[in-house]
Write a protein that holds these residues in place. Structure first.
Motif, PDB file in Angstrom:
ATOM      1  N   ASP A   1       0.819  -1.200   0.000  1.00  0.00           N
ATOM      2  CA  ASP A   1       0.000   0.000   0.000  1.00  0.00           C
ATOM      3  C   ASP A   1       0.861   1.261   0.000  1.00  0.00           C
ATOM      4  OD1 ASP A   1      -2.303  -1.473  -0.002  1.00  0.00           O
ATOM      5  OD2 ASP A   1      -2.631  -1.318   2.161  1.00  0.00           O
ATOM      6  N   VAL A   2       1.902   1.282   0.814  1.00  0.00           N
ATOM      7  CA  VAL A   2       2.787   2.444   0.874  1.00  0.00           C
ATOM      8  C   VAL A   2       3.491   2.625  -0.467  1.00  0.00           C
ATOM      9  CG1 VAL A   2       4.848   3.406   1.944  1.00  0.00           C
ATOM     10  CG2 VAL A   2       3.077   2.423   3.380  1.00  0.00           C
TER      11      VAL A   2
ATOM     12  N   GLN B   1       2.363   1.756  -3.352  1.00  0.00           N
ATOM     13  CA  GLN B   1       1.361   2.274  -4.283  1.00  0.00           C
ATOM     14  C   GLN B   1       1.098   3.762  -4.030  1.00  0.00           C
ATOM     15  OE1 GLN B   1      -1.783  -0.520  -3.428  1.00  0.00           O
ATOM     16  NE2 GLN B   1      -1.327  -1.745  -5.254  1.00  0.00           N
ATOM     17  N   LEU B   2       1.031   4.154  -2.763  1.00  0.00           N
ATOM     18  CA  LEU B   2       0.838   5.564  -2.421  1.00  0.00           C
ATOM     19  C   LEU B   2       2.015   6.404  -2.899  1.00  0.00           C
ATOM     20  CD1 LEU B   2      -0.627   5.253   1.194  1.00  0.00           C
ATOM     21  CD2 LEU B   2      -1.844   6.077  -0.835  1.00  0.00           C
ATOM     22  N   GLN B   3       3.234   5.889  -2.742  1.00  0.00           N
ATOM     23  CA  GLN B   3       4.411   6.623  -3.199  1.00  0.00           C
ATOM     24  C   GLN B   3       4.378   6.801  -4.712  1.00  0.00           C
ATOM     25  OE1 GLN B   3       7.228   4.008  -1.236  1.00  0.00           O
ATOM     26  NE2 GLN B   3       7.796   5.615   0.229  1.00  0.00           N
TER      27      GLN B   3
ATOM     28  N   LYS C   1       1.625   6.891  -6.555  1.00  0.00           N
ATOM     29  CA  LYS C   1       0.567   7.879  -6.804  1.00  0.00           C
ATOM     30  C   LYS C   1       1.074   9.294  -6.540  1.00  0.00           C
ATOM     31  CE  LYS C   1      -3.904   5.694  -5.992  1.00  0.00           C
ATOM     32  NZ  LYS C   1      -5.051   5.639  -5.096  1.00  0.00           N
ATOM     33  N   LEU C   2       1.812   9.456  -5.441  1.00  0.00           N
ATOM     34  CA  LEU C   2       2.361  10.762  -5.081  1.00  0.00           C
ATOM     35  C   LEU C   2       3.287  11.272  -6.183  1.00  0.00           C
ATOM     36  CD1 LEU C   2       2.865  13.050  -2.982  1.00  0.00           C
ATOM     37  CD2 LEU C   2       4.735  11.646  -2.109  1.00  0.00           C
TER      38      LEU C   2
ATOM     39  N   TYR D   1      -4.631  17.149  -2.272  1.00  0.00           N
ATOM     40  CA  TYR D   1      -4.505  15.719  -2.568  1.00  0.00           C
ATOM     41  C   TYR D   1      -3.058  15.265  -2.371  1.00  0.00           C
ATOM     42  CZ  TYR D   1      -4.673  11.297  -5.113  1.00  0.00           C
ATOM     43  OH  TYR D   1      -4.567   9.976  -5.470  1.00  0.00           O
TER      44      TYR D   1
ATOM     45  N   LEU E   1      -1.810  12.414   0.323  1.00  0.00           N
ATOM     46  CA  LEU E   1      -0.979  11.258  -0.032  1.00  0.00           C
ATOM     47  C   LEU E   1       0.254  11.201   0.869  1.00  0.00           C
ATOM     48  CD1 LEU E   1      -1.126  11.309  -3.946  1.00  0.00           C
ATOM     49  CD2 LEU E   1      -2.084   9.547  -2.446  1.00  0.00           C
ATOM     50  N   GLN E   2       0.904  12.337   1.073  1.00  0.00           N
ATOM     51  CA  GLN E   2       2.089  12.375   1.928  1.00  0.00           C
ATOM     52  C   GLN E   2       1.751  11.926   3.347  1.00  0.00           C
ATOM     53  OE1 GLN E   2       3.518  16.413   1.486  1.00  0.00           O
ATOM     54  NE2 GLN E   2       4.646  15.932  -0.389  1.00  0.00           N
TER      55      GLN E   2
ATOM     56  N   ASP F   1      -0.722   9.971   4.292  1.00  0.00           N
ATOM     57  CA  ASP F   1      -1.012   8.528   4.275  1.00  0.00           C
ATOM     58  C   ASP F   1       0.276   7.702   4.178  1.00  0.00           C
ATOM     59  OD1 ASP F   1      -3.680   9.194   4.436  1.00  0.00           O
ATOM     60  OD2 ASP F   1      -4.126   8.745   2.333  1.00  0.00           O
ATOM     61  N   ILE F   2       1.242   8.204   3.426  1.00  0.00           N
ATOM     62  CA  ILE F   2       2.530   7.502   3.311  1.00  0.00           C
ATOM     63  C   ILE F   2       3.235   7.478   4.658  1.00  0.00           C
ATOM     64  CG2 ILE F   2       4.852   7.649   2.301  1.00  0.00           C
ATOM     65  CD1 ILE F   2       3.420   8.682  -0.299  1.00  0.00           C
TER      66      ILE F   2
END
Length: 150
Positions: free
Chosen positions: A4-5, A7-9, A11-12, A134, A138-139, A141-142
């Motif tokens: 998940d992290v 994927q978030l990175q 996306k960021l 946004y 994201l940051q 959440d990471i």
């Protein structure tokens, strides 16, 4: 680190890249990011939050000046100049560029031109704010997931 992290990175990275590619941000935003470190982990968020607060105030004041009869073109120009400077300082390129379009309309006391500029400025600001919020989400959440970003 979980998937998940990762994927978030991704996306960021993709979102930030898109904001630069679409012209919302310029190199000044990158310079701000370089000033952020472990001793000031929320530096960019704090600076941009102040920019958001100032933006709301300036946009309201510009609208108020345009509603006056007669419109206060000298004050509108002053606000546009001030907003151009603050947007340049955070790397808000498209907002800064719209601010620059006000001057000729103010000099010629063109109310319709100023109204169109203000509408465009409000639109660009709204798009920028949504995009940056946004990015900051994201940051956050990471970080919450134990990851990091640069």
């Amino acid at each position: 680190m979980t998937m998940d992290v990762n994927q978030l990175q991704a996306k960021l990275c993709e979102h930030q890249s898109a904001m630069f590619h679409q012209g919302f941000l310029d190199d000044q935003f990158s310079q701000l990011q370089k000033l952020q470190d472990e001793s000031t982990p929320d530096f960019v968020l704090e600076v941009v939050t102040m920019f958001f607060d100032d933006s709301e105030s300036i946009l309201k004041n510009m609208a108020r000046c345009l509603e006056q009869v007669p419109a206060d073109f000298k004050q509108i120009d002053a606000y546009a100049h001030q907003y151009k400077g603050s947007s340049a300082s955070v790397g808000a390129a498209r907002v800064k560029n719209v601010c620059a379009t006000f001057r000729p309309f103010c000099e010629t006391k063109n109310l319709d031109g100023c109204m169109r500029c203000l509408q465009q400025l409000q639109q660009e600001y709204s798009l920028l704010k949504n995009g940056l919020q946004y990015l900051f989400r994201l940051q956050k959440d990471i970080k919450a997931g134990g990851g990091s970003f640069s």
